[in-house]
Design a protein around this motif. Structure first.
Motif, PDB file in Angstrom:
ATOM      1  N   UNK A  91     -18.123 -27.560  48.012  1.00 14.56           N
ATOM      2  CA  UNK A  91     -18.183 -28.520  49.106  1.00 14.56           C
ATOM      3  C   UNK A  91     -19.109 -27.990  50.190  1.00 14.56           C
ATOM      4  N   UNK A  92     -19.998 -28.831  50.665  1.00 18.03           N
ATOM      5  CA  UNK A  92     -20.995 -28.445  51.660  1.00 18.03           C
ATOM      6  C   UNK A  92     -21.045 -29.483  52.774  1.00 18.03           C
ATOM      7  N   UNK A  93     -21.753 -29.139  53.849  1.00 14.60           N
ATOM      8  CA  UNK A  93     -22.034 -30.100  54.898  1.00 14.60           C
ATOM      9  C   UNK A  93     -21.010 -30.115  56.019  1.00 14.60           C
ATOM     10  N   UNK A  94     -21.221 -31.059  56.937  1.00 17.18           N
ATOM     11  CA  UNK A  94     -20.459 -31.152  58.181  1.00 17.18           C
ATOM     12  C   UNK A  94     -19.931 -32.573  58.312  1.00 17.18           C
ATOM     13  N   UNK A 151     -25.611 -22.732  53.306  1.00 19.09           N
ATOM     14  CA  UNK A 151     -25.387 -22.344  54.697  1.00 19.09           C
ATOM     15  C   UNK A 151     -25.387 -23.564  55.602  1.00 19.09           C
ATOM     16  N   UNK A 152     -24.565 -23.482  56.637  1.00 21.30           N
ATOM     17  CA  UNK A 152     -24.543 -24.463  57.708  1.00 21.30           C
ATOM     18  C   UNK A 152     -25.429 -23.972  58.852  1.00 21.30           C
ATOM     19  N   UNK A 181     -31.761 -32.675  61.733  1.00 20.76           N
ATOM     20  CA  UNK A 181     -31.564 -31.891  60.524  1.00 20.76           C
ATOM     21  C   UNK A 181     -32.791 -31.017  60.286  1.00 20.76           C
ATOM     22  N   UNK A 182     -32.721 -29.781  60.774  1.00 20.97           N
ATOM     23  CA  UNK A 182     -33.760 -28.779  60.568  1.00 20.97           C
ATOM     24  C   UNK A 182     -33.085 -27.509  60.071  1.00 20.97           C
ATOM     25  N   UNK A 183     -32.755 -27.440  58.800  1.00 23.61           N
ATOM     26  CA  UNK A 183     -31.988 -26.306  58.278  1.00 23.61           C
ATOM     27  C   UNK A 183     -32.833 -25.048  58.148  1.00 23.61           C
ATOM     28  N   UNK A 217     -23.890 -17.491  46.264  1.00 21.84           N
ATOM     29  CA  UNK A 217     -23.648 -18.659  47.109  1.00 21.84           C
ATOM     30  C   UNK A 217     -23.626 -18.221  48.567  1.00 21.84           C
ATOM     31  N   UNK A 218     -24.545 -18.763  49.371  1.00 20.81           N
ATOM     32  CA  UNK A 218     -24.563 -18.503  50.797  1.00 20.81           C
ATOM     33  C   UNK A 218     -23.662 -19.479  51.528  1.00 20.81           C
ATOM     34  N   UNK A 219     -22.654 -18.971  52.240  1.00 26.85           N
ATOM     35  CA  UNK A 219     -21.723 -19.820  52.977  1.00 26.85           C
ATOM     36  C   UNK A 219     -21.640 -19.364  54.428  1.00 26.85           C
ATOM     37  N   UNK A 220     -21.094 -20.225  55.281  1.00 28.29           N
ATOM     38  CA  UNK A 220     -20.971 -19.914  56.695  1.00 28.29           C
ATOM     39  C   UNK A 220     -22.105 -20.526  57.498  1.00 28.29           C
ATOM     40  N   UNK A 221     -22.084 -20.287  58.786  1.00 32.45           N
ATOM     41  CA  UNK A 221     -23.036 -20.890  59.708  1.00 32.45           C
ATOM     42  C   UNK A 221     -24.034 -19.836  60.180  1.00 32.45           C
ATOM     43  N   UNK A 222     -25.310 -20.106  59.946  1.00 33.16           N
ATOM     44  CA  UNK A 222     -26.370 -19.158  60.302  1.00 33.16           C
ATOM     45  C   UNK A 222     -26.381 -18.895  61.808  1.00 33.16           C
TER      46      UNK A 222
END
Length: 574
Positions: free
Chosen positions: A303-306, A95-96, A110-112, A183-188
C-alpha cells in the motif's frame, strides 16, 4: 515500466580481479514469464552493465573480494578460490514526501524524490527511480564472493556525495540464485530524524511457500502515510470481514512465506486505524484486473500514497502488486469514490425530506445522505459497464425512494458526484458526473453546474452580476455556464473559469452576486443571491423550487469531503 539498466561493471571488475572470479556478472534473471501471472512483461532491461558508477556512501558493506595468491605450484597455476555467487535485486520506491513541502501539506504539487540505489559504493540502476506508476525496477543480477554480505544505500538522485543518505539497509547475506526485493518506505521529509515516519529500506528475501490448490501467496507491506501509534494495517477480503494479514506502519508483515488468499479475488480491502479518508466505510478498496491474482502465483502487495491528497495523481492511495520472480508490476488505483448529494425537494413546504441511504445490491454503500448537506462518500468496485443503485430512507431498506438507478461506467482512481433530485414521490432521478476539473495543483475558481431543480426553465444560465456604480447593488449579468437542462451537468469538464467582481465592505466578509438567467415565454428572467467568493474548482448544484426556494450549493473538490457551501439566501429578482 522504466528500463533500469544495471550499472555494476565496476563492482564486477573489482571482484573478478581481486577474487579471481570468472564471468561478468551480467547474466539476467531468468524467471517464468510475467504473462503467466497476468502481468505485462517489460520490453527492455537486458541486465547488461553500463559502467554507471556512483559516489561513495560511507556505509561500507561492499564485498572486497580477497582473492587467493598464486599457489606456487610447479605448473605456475593460481588458486582462483571458490566461484562468485550470483543474486538478483530490484528496488521499489514507495517513499512518501514531495519537494518544497517541509510542512507535509496534503495538497502540495506532486514533485516526488527520485532515488538512486547503491550496493556498497556502486550504483545499481542507471535511471533514477520515482514513486508512483514507475516505482518498481526490473531485477538486477550481480556477483559477490561466497560468505560476504552487502549493504544497500538509497540516495536522492543527483545529491552530493557529502549529503546524508535517505536510508541504509542492514548487511545482507545472500545465497547463489537468491532474489531480493528492496522497498523504500517512510517519508523523505523526515530523513535523519527519530520518527516513526522516517525513511527506511526494507530488504525482503523472496521465500514464498508453495500455494495450495486454488490459492495464491501474498506478502503484505505498508508504505502509505501513517502517523501516531497503533496504526497497523490489515489486508482483508472484499468486505473487510476476513483479515488475511497485518503489518506495522512502514514495514512488511512477518509471514516471509506469504499468507494464503483465494485465487481470483474480485476486490481487496485495506483496514486502518483511524479510518482512511474520505469514505464512509473508512477502508481502502482495490479491484485487481481479472486473471491477475491466479492460483499458484506469489506477490508482494504494497500500500502506497497519502489518503489526504485531494488530487487524483500518483501521490494518491494505491496498491502495488509485484510478482515474485518476475519483472513487472501492477499499480492499482483506489476504487472509485462516489459523493452522494441529496437534492430531492419536499412535496410541500414542510420539513426537509428524510435522509437517504444507498445500496448496491444488498451492500450498504452510503448512509445519512441529508438534504442539501455535505455529500456522504461511498466506494463502489470498478464497473466498466456501470451498475445500479437503490436509494431508500436511512435505516429502512424497504422504503424505496429510487430503484435501479444507473451509475454509468466507474473507473479506478476517479471521483464522481451523484446527485439524486426531483420531488418526493415523483420525478426522482440520479445524475452521476465524473470529476475532471483542471488538475493544476494551484487551485483557481472554476465551476460546473448540475441542474437539480425539477421545475426550473430549460436552457438555464448560471453566472454572476457586476456591481453597480453605487458599489452595493448588482449590475449587468455575465453568464458563465449556459444551456443547463434538468438532470444534467453543464459547462466544460475542466470547469469554466469563474472570475466575478467581488464586493469588499469596510467591515465583514467579501461577497459577490451569483446569478441565473432564463427565458420564460420570451421574457428574460434574471435572479441573484449573495455568497462568498470561490477560490477553487467547485461543482454548483442548483436545487429547490423555481418559484419559492431556488438556491444552490457549492461543492469544493479541493477538500476531501467536498464540503457544501450555501449562499446567504435564495435567488430573487435583483
Amino acid at each position: 515500466m522504466k528500463k533500469n539498466i544495471p550499472g555494476i561493471w565496476w563492482l564486477v571488475t573489482v571482484l573478478a580481479l581481486s577474487a579471481g572470479v570468472t564471468g561478468c556478472g551480467d547474466d539476467p534473471v531468468d524467471p517464468p514469464s510475467v504473462e503467466d501471472a497476468g502481468v505485462p512483461r517489460p520490453d527492455g532491461g537486458d541486465g547488461l552493465p553500463d559502467g554507471g558508477g556512483g559516489p561513495p556512501d560511507g556505509g561500507g558493506g561492499l564485498p572486497d573480494g580477497g582473492g587467493s595468491p598464486p599457489d606456487g605450484g610447479s605448473d605456475g597455476g593460481t588458486d582462483a578460490g571458490p566461484p562468485a555467487l550470483k543474486a538478483s535485486v530490484r528496488f521499489v520506491n514507495a517513499y512518501l514526501g514531495v519537494k518544497n513541502n517541509p510542512s507535509d501539506k496534503a495538497d502540495a504539487p506532486w514533485e516526488p524524490y527520485p532515488m538512486e540505489v547503491y550496493a556498497g559504493n556502486t550504483r545499481l540502476f542507471s535511471t533514477p527511480v520515482e514513486p508512483g506508476d514507475e516505482a518498481v525496477t526490473d531485477y538486477q543480477t550481480f556477483e559477490l564472493p561466497p560468505g560476504q554480505s552487502v549493504r544497500f544505500t538509497v540516495r536522492v538522485a543527483a545529491s552530493s556525495p557529502t549529503d546524508s543518505p535517505v536510508a541504509i539497509s542492514e548487511d545482507i547475506s545472500l545465497q547463489d540464485g537468491e532474489r531480493l526485493t528492496l522497498v523504500g518506505t517512510g517519508n523523505v521529509t523526515y530523513a535523519g530524524m527519530d520518527r516513526m515516519e522516517s525513511p527506511r529500506l526494507l530488504a525482503l528475501k523472496e521465500a514464498f511457500e508453495p500455494a495450495e490448490a486454488g490459492t495464491l501467496r501474498v506478502r503484505y507491506v505498508t508504505a502509505d502515510r501513517v502517523t501516531g501509534t497503533n496504526r497497523n494495517r490489515r489486508l482483508a477480503n472484499d468486505t473487510g470481514s476476513t483479515p488475511y494479514t497485518t503489518a506495522e506502519p512502514y514495514s512488511a508483515d512477518t509471514t516471509t512465506g506469504g499468507v494464503s488468499l483465494p485465487a481470483h479475488p474480485q476486490r481487496l480491502a485495506i483496514i486502518g486505524s483511524p479510518n482512511f479518508t474520505p469514505s464512509q466505510s473508512g477502508k481502502l478498496f482495490f479491484s485487481p484486473p481479472a486473471e491477475t491474482l491466479v492460483a499458484g502465483s506469489a506477490w508482494f502487495a504494497i500500500t502506497t500514497g497519502d489518503d489526504r491528497r485531494t488530487l487524483q495523481d500518483e501521490g494518491a492511495p494505491a496498491l502495488l502488486l509485484i510478482p515474485a520472480g518476475r519483472n513487472g508490476a501492477i499499480r492499482l488505483k483506489r476504487d472509485p469514490l462516489i459523493y452522494f448529494f441529496h437534492a430531492i425537494n419536499p412535496a410541500t413546504d414542510g420539513p426537509a425530506p428524510a435522509a437517504l441511504q444507498v445500496l448496491h445490491g444488498s451492500q450498504l454503500i452510503a448512509n445519512n445522505v441529508r438534504y442539501g448537506a455535505t455529500p456522504a462518500i461511498g466506494e463502489l468496485p470498478v464497473l466498466p459497464a456501470g451498475g445500479t443503485l437503490r436509494f431508500t430512507r436511512s435505516g429502512d431498506s424497504t422504503a424505496t425512494v429510487l430503484a435501479d438507478a444507473p451509475t454509468g461506467p466507474l473507473e479506478a482512481g476517479r471521483r464522481y458526484l451523484a446527485v439524486v433530485s426531483g420531488t418526493e414521490g415523483a420525478q426522482v432521478q440520479l445524475t452521476v458526473v465524473k470529476e475532471a476539473f483542471d488538475p493544476d495543483p494551484v487551485p483557481t475558481p472554476r465551476v460546473r453546474l448540475i441542474q437539480a431543480s425539477a421545475n426550473a426553465p430549460a436552457a438555464l444560465g448560471f453566472g454572476h452580476f457586476a456591481v453597480a456604480p453605487d458599489g452595493i447593488t448588482p449590475g449587468a449579468f455575465t453568464p458563465v455556464v449556459t444551456g443547463a437542462e434538468y438532470g444534467t451537468a453543464a459547462g466544460p469538464a475542466l470547469g469554466a473559469p469563474f472570475t466575478p467582481q467581488v464586493v469588499t465592505p469596510p467591515s465583514g466578509s467579501s461577497y459577490l452576486y451569483y446569478g441565473i438567467q432564463a427565458s420564460v415565454d420570451g421574457t428574460v428572467i434574471e435572479r441573484s443571491v449573495t455568497g462568498r467568493p470561490l477560490t477553487t474548482p467547485n461543482f454548483i448544484v442548483l436545487m429547490g423550487d423555481w418559484s419559492t426556494s431556488l438556491q444552490f450549493r457549492a461543492l469544493n473538490v479541493r477538500i476531501n469531503t467536498w464540503s457544501a457551501t450555501a449562499p446567504e439566501g435564495t435567488f430573487s429578482t435583483p
